[in-house]
Design a protein around this motif. Structure first.
Motif, PDB file in Angstrom:
ATOM      1  N   LYS A  26       1.241  -1.315   0.713  1.00 44.32           N
ATOM      2  CA  LYS A  26       0.271   0.122   0.592  1.00 44.32           C
ATOM      3  C   LYS A  26       0.671   1.276  -0.022  1.00 44.32           C
ATOM      4  O   LYS A  26       0.210   2.041  -0.607  1.00 44.32           O
ATOM      5  N   ILE A  27       1.984   1.329   0.857  1.00 38.76           N
ATOM      6  CA  ILE A  27       2.747   2.693   1.033  1.00 38.76           C
ATOM      7  C   ILE A  27       4.306   1.575   0.633  1.00 38.76           C
ATOM      8  O   ILE A  27       4.289   1.312   1.176  1.00 38.76           O
ATOM      9  N   ASN A  28       5.323   2.386  -0.002  1.00 36.01           N
ATOM     10  CA  ASN A  28       6.686   2.562   0.106  1.00 36.01           C
ATOM     11  C   ASN A  28       7.404   3.440   0.563  1.00 36.01           C
ATOM     12  O   ASN A  28       6.780   4.315   0.612  1.00 36.01           O
ATOM     13  N   LEU A  29       7.873   3.299   1.461  1.00 36.73           N
ATOM     14  CA  LEU A  29       9.020   4.068   2.271  1.00 36.73           C
ATOM     15  C   LEU A  29      11.036   4.198   1.807  1.00 36.73           C
ATOM     16  O   LEU A  29      11.040   3.435   2.044  1.00 36.73           O
ATOM     17  N   ASN A  30      10.314   5.559   1.528  1.00 36.31           N
ATOM     18  CA  ASN A  30      11.923   5.349   0.879  1.00 36.31           C
ATOM     19  C   ASN A  30      12.604   6.834   1.967  1.00 36.31           C
ATOM     20  O   ASN A  30      11.881   7.544   2.702  1.00 36.31           O
ATOM     21  N   ILE A  31      13.500   6.297   2.569  1.00 40.60           N
ATOM     22  CA  ILE A  31      14.224   7.213   3.763  1.00 40.60           C
ATOM     23  C   ILE A  31      15.815   7.420   3.083  1.00 40.60           C
ATOM     24  O   ILE A  31      16.947   6.155   3.137  1.00 40.60           O
ATOM     25  N   THR A  32      15.853   8.179   2.550  1.00 39.82           N
ATOM     26  CA  THR A  32      17.594   8.721   1.600  1.00 39.82           C
ATOM     27  C   THR A  32      18.315   8.925   2.949  1.00 39.82           C
ATOM     28  O   THR A  32      17.928  10.086   4.258  1.00 39.82           O
ATOM     29  N   LEU A  33      19.723   8.331   3.268  1.00 39.02           N
ATOM     30  CA  LEU A  33      20.784   9.027   4.184  1.00 39.02           C
ATOM     31  C   LEU A  33      20.950  10.133   3.693  1.00 39.02           C
ATOM     32  O   LEU A  33      20.877  10.811   2.605  1.00 39.02           O
ATOM     33  N   ARG A  34      21.027  11.274   4.598  1.00 36.33           N
ATOM     34  CA  ARG A  34      21.331  12.655   5.417  1.00 36.33           C
ATOM     35  C   ARG A  34      21.921  13.071   4.441  1.00 36.33           C
ATOM     36  O   ARG A  34      22.202  14.251   3.894  1.00 36.33           O
ATOM     37  N   SER A  35      23.775  12.121   4.043  1.00 34.17           N
ATOM     38  CA  SER A  35      24.234  12.159   3.247  1.00 34.17           C
ATOM     39  C   SER A  35      24.291  12.719   2.104  1.00 34.17           C
ATOM     40  O   SER A  35      24.763  13.376   1.118  1.00 34.17           O
ATOM     41  N   ILE A  36      23.462  12.068   1.725  1.00 35.82           N
ATOM     42  CA  ILE A  36      22.882  12.450   0.080  1.00 35.82           C
ATOM     43  C   ILE A  36      22.400  13.540  -0.148  1.00 35.82           C
ATOM     44  O   ILE A  36      20.911  13.409  -0.079  1.00 35.82           O
ATOM     45  N   LYS A  37      22.964  14.637  -0.773  1.00 31.82           N
ATOM     46  CA  LYS A  37      22.235  15.832  -1.229  1.00 31.82           C
ATOM     47  C   LYS A  37      21.381  15.600  -2.310  1.00 31.82           C
ATOM     48  O   LYS A  37      20.670  16.757  -2.544  1.00 31.82           O
ATOM     49  N   SER A  38      22.054  15.354  -3.345  1.00 33.55           N
ATOM     50  CA  SER A  38      21.222  15.450  -4.619  1.00 33.55           C
ATOM     51  C   SER A  38      20.935  14.347  -5.256  1.00 33.55           C
ATOM     52  O   SER A  38      21.800  13.094  -4.582  1.00 33.55           O
ATOM     53  N   GLY A  39      20.325  14.236  -6.301  1.00 29.39           N
ATOM     54  CA  GLY A  39      20.356  13.248  -7.215  1.00 29.39           C
ATOM     55  C   GLY A  39      18.632  12.539  -6.450  1.00 29.39           C
ATOM     56  O   GLY A  39      18.407  12.902  -5.384  1.00 29.39           O
ATOM     57  N   ILE A  40      18.314  10.652  -7.775  1.00 27.28           N
ATOM     58  CA  ILE A  40      16.912  11.026  -7.494  1.00 27.28           C
ATOM     59  C   ILE A  40      17.587   9.430  -6.979  1.00 27.28           C
ATOM     60  O   ILE A  40      18.375   8.822  -8.114  1.00 27.28           O
ATOM     61  N   PRO A  41      17.215   8.761  -5.863  1.00 23.00           N
ATOM     62  CA  PRO A  41      17.312   7.670  -4.828  1.00 23.00           C
ATOM     63  C   PRO A  41      17.212   6.364  -6.384  1.00 23.00           C
ATOM     64  O   PRO A  41      15.778   6.615  -7.209  1.00 23.00           O
ATOM     65  N   LEU A  42      17.593   5.444  -6.464  1.00 24.77           N
ATOM     66  CA  LEU A  42      16.970   4.253  -7.372  1.00 24.77           C
ATOM     67  C   LEU A  42      15.896   3.827  -6.944  1.00 24.77           C
ATOM     68  O   LEU A  42      15.159   3.527  -7.527  1.00 24.77           O
ATOM     69  N   ARG A  43      15.933   3.725  -5.844  1.00 24.70           N
ATOM     70  CA  ARG A  43      14.499   2.810  -4.445  1.00 24.70           C
ATOM     71  C   ARG A  43      13.673   3.754  -5.432  1.00 24.70           C
ATOM     72  O   ARG A  43      11.999   3.513  -5.361  1.00 24.70           O
ATOM     73  N   GLY A  49       8.114   2.690 -10.870  1.00 26.46           N
ATOM     74  CA  GLY A  49       8.309   2.096 -11.606  1.00 26.46           C
ATOM     75  C   GLY A  49       8.076   0.642 -11.687  1.00 26.46           C
ATOM     76  O   GLY A  49       7.410   0.195 -13.180  1.00 26.46           O
ATOM     77  N   ALA A  50       7.425   0.415 -10.675  1.00 25.86           N
ATOM     78  CA  ALA A  50       6.290  -0.779 -10.592  1.00 25.86           C
ATOM     79  C   ALA A  50       5.304  -1.280 -10.502  1.00 25.86           C
ATOM     80  O   ALA A  50       4.255  -1.895  -9.869  1.00 25.86           O
ATOM     81  N   GLY A  51       5.044   0.250 -10.322  1.00 31.42           N
ATOM     82  CA  GLY A  51       3.640   1.205 -10.051  1.00 31.42           C
ATOM     83  C   GLY A  51       2.801   0.981  -8.452  1.00 31.42           C
ATOM     84  O   GLY A  51       2.337   1.224  -8.531  1.00 31.42           O
ATOM     85  N   GLY A  52       4.420   0.928  -7.994  1.00 23.93           N
ATOM     86  CA  GLY A  52       4.228   1.132  -6.521  1.00 23.93           C
ATOM     87  C   GLY A  52       3.251   2.555  -5.395  1.00 23.93           C
ATOM     88  O   GLY A  52       4.064   3.539  -6.801  1.00 23.93           O
ATOM     89  N   PHE A  53       3.318   2.520  -4.625  1.00 23.68           N
ATOM     90  CA  PHE A  53       3.079   3.834  -4.316  1.00 23.68           C
ATOM     91  C   PHE A  53       4.343   4.883  -2.951  1.00 23.68           C
ATOM     92  O   PHE A  53       4.530   4.564  -2.241  1.00 23.68           O
ATOM     93  N   LEU A  54       4.900   5.641  -3.463  1.00 27.61           N
ATOM     94  CA  LEU A  54       6.131   6.211  -3.407  1.00 27.61           C
ATOM     95  C   LEU A  54       5.695   6.824  -2.032  1.00 27.61           C
ATOM     96  O   LEU A  54       5.214   8.495  -1.954  1.00 27.61           O
ATOM     97  N   LEU A  55       6.174   7.147  -0.963  1.00 28.35           N
ATOM     98  CA  LEU A  55       6.671   7.835   0.365  1.00 28.35           C
ATOM     99  C   LEU A  55       7.782   8.303   0.386  1.00 28.35           C
ATOM    100  O   LEU A  55       8.263   7.165   0.592  1.00 28.35           O
ATOM    101  N   THR A  56       8.704   9.559   0.060  1.00 31.59           N
ATOM    102  CA  THR A  56       9.664   9.534   0.580  1.00 31.59           C
ATOM    103  C   THR A  56      10.112  10.975   1.129  1.00 31.59           C
ATOM    104  O   THR A  56       9.081  11.852   0.956  1.00 31.59           O
ATOM    105  N   ASN A  57      11.223  10.850   1.580  1.00 30.30           N
ATOM    106  CA  ASN A  57      12.171  11.913   2.261  1.00 30.30           C
ATOM    107  C   ASN A  57      11.622  13.152   1.055  1.00 30.30           C
ATOM    108  O   ASN A  57      11.990  12.671  -0.224  1.00 30.30           O
ATOM    109  N   PHE A  58      11.800  14.362   2.026  1.00 31.10           N
ATOM    110  CA  PHE A  58      12.181  15.723   0.172  1.00 31.10           C
ATOM    111  C   PHE A  58      13.417  15.499  -0.489  1.00 31.10           C
ATOM    112  O   PHE A  58      14.806  14.980   0.396  1.00 31.10           O
ATOM    113  N   GLN A  59      13.379  14.648  -1.622  1.00 33.23           N
ATOM    114  CA  GLN A  59      14.854  14.817  -2.391  1.00 33.23           C
ATOM    115  C   GLN A  59      14.385  15.987  -3.843  1.00 33.23           C
ATOM    116  O   GLN A  59      13.608  16.042  -4.538  1.00 33.23           O
ATOM    117  N   ALA A  60      15.203  17.245  -4.422  1.00 35.25           N
ATOM    118  CA  ALA A  60      15.020  18.348  -4.803  1.00 35.25           C
ATOM    119  C   ALA A  60      14.485  18.240  -6.096  1.00 35.25           C
ATOM    120  O   ALA A  60      13.928  18.283  -6.899  1.00 35.25           O
TER     121      ALA A  60
END
Length: 125
Positions: A26-43, A49-60
């Motif tokens: 129902k919900i896929n949670l992405n939590i990016t490491l704080r040290s990663i400041k840019s880019g889109i996490p592959l997760r 891409g799999a059609g899942g619902f993504l809830l993630t921390n902010f990544q500009a």
């Protein structure tokens, strides 16, 4: 041993299983490491891409390609994350629509074929 459909497996899912897990959760949670400041996490791309619902921390950088609350949802802190998990667990149709939008946009604009075509056009033109 793990059985299909059981959430209590104690092993790492295979690469073949992950898209099914992302799609059927129902919900896929992405939590990016704080040290990663840019880019889109592959997760994030794997989930959409799999059609899942993504809830993630902010990544500009996600904002360059996807629209918040239309293609994916981001949270700002732990309290906001919990509030959004509760909300989207109660609003199935809204959650499904966001997952569908993210999937469509990822498939149209971020496939390997599209990326390679873009790379080759830059390199060979």
């Amino acid at each position: 041993p793990c059985s299909a459909g059981k959430a209590s497996c104690h092993r790492t899912p295979s690469a073949k299983e992950l898209p099914l897990i992302f799609h059927n959760s129902k919900i896929n949670l992405n939590i990016t490491l704080r040290s990663i400041k840019s880019g889109i996490p592959l997760r994030c791309m794997d989930i959409m891409g799999a059609g899942g619902f993504l809830l993630t921390n902010f990544q500009a950088d996600l904002l360059d390609y996807f629209i918040p609350d239309e293609d994916f949802v981001y949270y700002e802190d732990e309290s906001d994350m919990i509030k959004k998990v509760d909300y989207y667990l109660e609003h199935d149709e809204k959650r499904r629509q966001i997952a569908e939008n993210g999937h469509r946009k990822a498939a149209e604009n971020h496939s390997y074929e599209k990326c390679l075509t873009d790379i080759f056009s830059v390199v060979f033109n």
